[in-house]
Scaffold this motif. Structure first.
Motif, PDB file in Angstrom:
ATOM      1  N   VAL A  12      17.965  -2.344  35.382  1.00  0.00           N
ATOM      2  CA  VAL A  12      17.512  -3.567  36.050  1.00  0.00           C
ATOM      3  C   VAL A  12      18.578  -4.657  35.913  1.00  0.00           C
ATOM      4  CG1 VAL A  12      15.744  -5.378  36.090  1.00  0.00           C
ATOM      5  CG2 VAL A  12      15.077  -2.995  35.700  1.00  0.00           C
ATOM      6  N   SER A  13      19.146  -4.796  34.724  1.00  0.00           N
ATOM      7  CA  SER A  13      20.168  -5.824  34.494  1.00  0.00           C
ATOM      8  C   SER A  13      21.471  -5.505  35.216  1.00  0.00           C
ATOM      9  CB  SER A  13      20.455  -5.974  32.999  1.00  0.00           C
ATOM     10  OG  SER A  13      19.383  -6.548  32.331  1.00  0.00           O
ATOM     11  N   GLY A  14      21.846  -4.238  35.213  1.00  0.00           N
ATOM     12  CA  GLY A  14      23.118  -3.852  35.832  1.00  0.00           C
ATOM     13  C   GLY A  14      24.286  -4.591  35.198  1.00  0.00           C
ATOM     14  N   THR A  15      25.156  -5.132  36.027  1.00  0.00           N
ATOM     15  CA  THR A  15      26.337  -5.838  35.519  1.00  0.00           C
ATOM     16  C   THR A  15      25.984  -7.178  34.877  1.00  0.00           C
ATOM     17  OG1 THR A  15      26.749  -6.833  37.687  1.00  0.00           O
ATOM     18  CG2 THR A  15      27.882  -4.753  37.198  1.00  0.00           C
ATOM     19  N   ASN A  16      24.740  -7.620  35.032  1.00  0.00           N
ATOM     20  CA  ASN A  16      24.294  -8.880  34.425  1.00  0.00           C
ATOM     21  C   ASN A  16      23.745  -8.696  33.020  1.00  0.00           C
ATOM     22  OD1 ASN A  16      24.887 -10.604  36.632  1.00  0.00           O
ATOM     23  ND2 ASN A  16      23.042  -9.883  37.667  1.00  0.00           N
ATOM     24  N   GLN A  17      23.888  -7.512  32.436  1.00  0.00           N
ATOM     25  CA  GLN A  17      23.313  -7.262  31.118  1.00  0.00           C
ATOM     26  C   GLN A  17      23.793  -8.264  30.057  1.00  0.00           C
ATOM     27  OE1 GLN A  17      23.057  -3.184  29.815  1.00  0.00           O
ATOM     28  NE2 GLN A  17      22.957  -3.793  27.661  1.00  0.00           N
ATOM     29  N   PRO A  18      25.097  -8.575  29.954  1.00  0.00           N
ATOM     30  CA  PRO A  18      25.502  -9.575  28.948  1.00  0.00           C
ATOM     31  C   PRO A  18      24.817 -10.933  29.162  1.00  0.00           C
ATOM     32  CG  PRO A  18      27.416  -8.368  29.728  1.00  0.00           C
ATOM     33  CD  PRO A  18      26.260  -7.985  30.621  1.00  0.00           C
ATOM     34  N   ARG A  19      24.675 -11.342  30.413  1.00  0.00           N
ATOM     35  CA  ARG A  19      23.998 -12.617  30.711  1.00  0.00           C
ATOM     36  C   ARG A  19      22.526 -12.529  30.337  1.00  0.00           C
ATOM     37  NH1 ARG A  19      21.261 -14.742  35.705  1.00  0.00           N
ATOM     38  NH2 ARG A  19      21.148 -12.510  36.054  1.00  0.00           N
ATOM     39  N   ASP A  20      21.882 -11.389  30.627  1.00  0.00           N
ATOM     40  CA  ASP A  20      20.472 -11.226  30.279  1.00  0.00           C
ATOM     41  C   ASP A  20      20.267 -11.253  28.768  1.00  0.00           C
ATOM     42  OD1 ASP A  20      19.618 -11.180  32.890  1.00  0.00           O
ATOM     43  OD2 ASP A  20      19.374  -9.002  32.990  1.00  0.00           O
ATOM     44  N   GLU A  21      21.197 -10.665  28.015  1.00  0.00           N
ATOM     45  CA  GLU A  21      21.094 -10.713  26.552  1.00  0.00           C
ATOM     46  C   GLU A  21      21.215 -12.148  26.051  1.00  0.00           C
ATOM     47  OE1 GLU A  21      23.423  -7.761  24.489  1.00  0.00           O
ATOM     48  OE2 GLU A  21      22.923  -6.240  25.985  1.00  0.00           O
ATOM     49  N   LEU A  22      22.085 -12.940  26.663  1.00  0.00           N
ATOM     50  CA  LEU A  22      22.201 -14.354  26.296  1.00  0.00           C
ATOM     51  C   LEU A  22      20.922 -15.110  26.641  1.00  0.00           C
ATOM     52  CD1 LEU A  22      25.871 -15.146  27.389  1.00  0.00           C
ATOM     53  CD2 LEU A  22      24.977 -14.986  25.052  1.00  0.00           C
ATOM     54  N   ARG A  23      20.297 -14.767  27.756  1.00  0.00           N
ATOM     55  CA  ARG A  23      19.038 -15.414  28.141  1.00  0.00           C
ATOM     56  C   ARG A  23      17.938 -15.094  27.128  1.00  0.00           C
ATOM     57  NH1 ARG A  23      18.065 -13.316  33.902  1.00  0.00           N
ATOM     58  NH2 ARG A  23      16.192 -14.588  33.805  1.00  0.00           N
ATOM     59  N   ILE A  24      17.928 -13.875  26.616  1.00  0.00           N
ATOM     60  CA  ILE A  24      16.950 -13.498  25.584  1.00  0.00           C
ATOM     61  C   ILE A  24      17.179 -14.334  24.326  1.00  0.00           C
ATOM     62  CG2 ILE A  24      16.303 -11.651  23.980  1.00  0.00           C
ATOM     63  CD1 ILE A  24      16.742  -9.678  26.348  1.00  0.00           C
ATOM     64  N   HIS A  25      18.433 -14.451  23.899  1.00  0.00           N
ATOM     65  CA  HIS A  25      18.755 -15.257  22.708  1.00  0.00           C
ATOM     66  C   HIS A  25      18.327 -16.714  22.908  1.00  0.00           C
ATOM     67  CE1 HIS A  25      21.044 -12.563  20.037  1.00  0.00           C
ATOM     68  NE2 HIS A  25      21.304 -11.905  21.158  1.00  0.00           N
ATOM     69  N   ALA A  26      18.619 -17.265  24.074  1.00  0.00           N
ATOM     70  CA  ALA A  26      18.264 -18.665  24.352  1.00  0.00           C
ATOM     71  C   ALA A  26      16.750 -18.856  24.354  1.00  0.00           C
ATOM     72  CB  ALA A  26      18.861 -19.100  25.694  1.00  0.00           C
ATOM     73  N   ALA A  27      16.016 -17.903  24.922  1.00  0.00           N
ATOM     74  CA  ALA A  27      14.549 -18.001  24.941  1.00  0.00           C
ATOM     75  C   ALA A  27      13.979 -17.921  23.523  1.00  0.00           C
ATOM     76  CB  ALA A  27      13.956 -16.905  25.820  1.00  0.00           C
ATOM     77  N   ALA A  28      14.572 -17.088  22.686  1.00  0.00           N
ATOM     78  CA  ALA A  28      14.117 -16.994  21.296  1.00  0.00           C
ATOM     79  C   ALA A  28      14.302 -18.334  20.584  1.00  0.00           C
ATOM     80  CB  ALA A  28      14.867 -15.881  20.562  1.00  0.00           C
ATOM     81  N   ILE A  65      10.726 -10.443  23.901  1.00  0.00           N
ATOM     82  CA  ILE A  65      11.306 -11.364  24.878  1.00  0.00           C
ATOM     83  C   ILE A  65      12.116 -10.551  25.875  1.00  0.00           C
ATOM     84  CG2 ILE A  65      12.788 -13.370  25.242  1.00  0.00           C
ATOM     85  CD1 ILE A  65      12.186 -14.149  22.300  1.00  0.00           C
ATOM     86  N   VAL A  66      11.811 -10.716  27.155  1.00  0.00           N
ATOM     87  CA  VAL A  66      12.508 -10.007  28.221  1.00  0.00           C
ATOM     88  C   VAL A  66      13.173 -11.031  29.148  1.00  0.00           C
ATOM     89  CG1 VAL A  66      11.005  -7.982  28.204  1.00  0.00           C
ATOM     90  CG2 VAL A  66      10.428  -9.898  29.665  1.00  0.00           C
ATOM     91  N   PRO A  67      14.257 -10.623  29.826  1.00  0.00           N
ATOM     92  CA  PRO A  67      14.907 -11.560  30.751  1.00  0.00           C
ATOM     93  C   PRO A  67      13.973 -11.993  31.880  1.00  0.00           C
ATOM     94  CG  PRO A  67      16.339  -9.685  30.327  1.00  0.00           C
ATOM     95  CD  PRO A  67      14.994  -9.362  29.724  1.00  0.00           C
ATOM     96  N   SER A  68      13.201 -11.041  32.426  1.00  0.00           N
ATOM     97  CA  SER A  68      12.260 -11.333  33.510  1.00  0.00           C
ATOM     98  C   SER A  68      11.219 -10.225  33.557  1.00  0.00           C
ATOM     99  CB  SER A  68      12.985 -11.418  34.855  1.00  0.00           C
ATOM    100  OG  SER A  68      13.475 -10.144  35.219  1.00  0.00           O
ATOM    101  N   ILE A  69      10.171 -10.465  34.300  1.00  0.00           N
ATOM    102  CA  ILE A  69       9.076  -9.500  34.424  1.00  0.00           C
ATOM    103  C   ILE A  69       9.541  -8.199  35.085  1.00  0.00           C
ATOM    104  CG2 ILE A  69       8.203 -10.325  36.651  1.00  0.00           C
ATOM    105  CD1 ILE A  69       5.956  -9.565  33.696  1.00  0.00           C
TER     106      ILE A  69
END
Length: 104
Positions: A12-28, A65-69
């Protein structure tokens, strides 16, 4: 401080996986959870919700915590996951409360 795991699907993340991991950290940080680790599964992962529940139990965390539904099948938060943890989406920032199974 309550603790959480991050969860994402690499397909689902594809090439955006590093950005999605940062979004998870920020949400935490934003929601006050200690992020213990991020779990990454793919479309080929066998029984992903069972495996995620086992990780939640072993780590003793309170939330996922997930990047999106979209990181859940059918873009729905699985009821079996809500039995064991709060679920938070980094975007748009929604929270689903943990539900307790009632015994009959």
């Amino acid at each position: 401080m309550p603790s959480a795991v991050g969860f994402l699907r690499s397909d689902v993340s594809g090439t955006n996986q590093p950005r999605d991991e940062l979004r998870i950290h920020a949400a935490a940080r934003r929601t006050g959870y200690d992020l213990r680790k991020t779990i990454v599964f793919s479309a080929r992962t066998d029984e992903p919700m069972h495996r995620l529940r086992v990780a939640i139990d072993r780590l003793g965390v309170d939330a996922v915590i997930v990047p999106s539904i979209q990181h859940f099948d059918d873009s729905l938060v699985p009821a079996q996951l809500l039995e064991v943890a709060v679920v938070i989406t980094a975007s748009p920032g929604n929270t689903w409360a943990r539900t307790r199974r009632t015994s009959t």
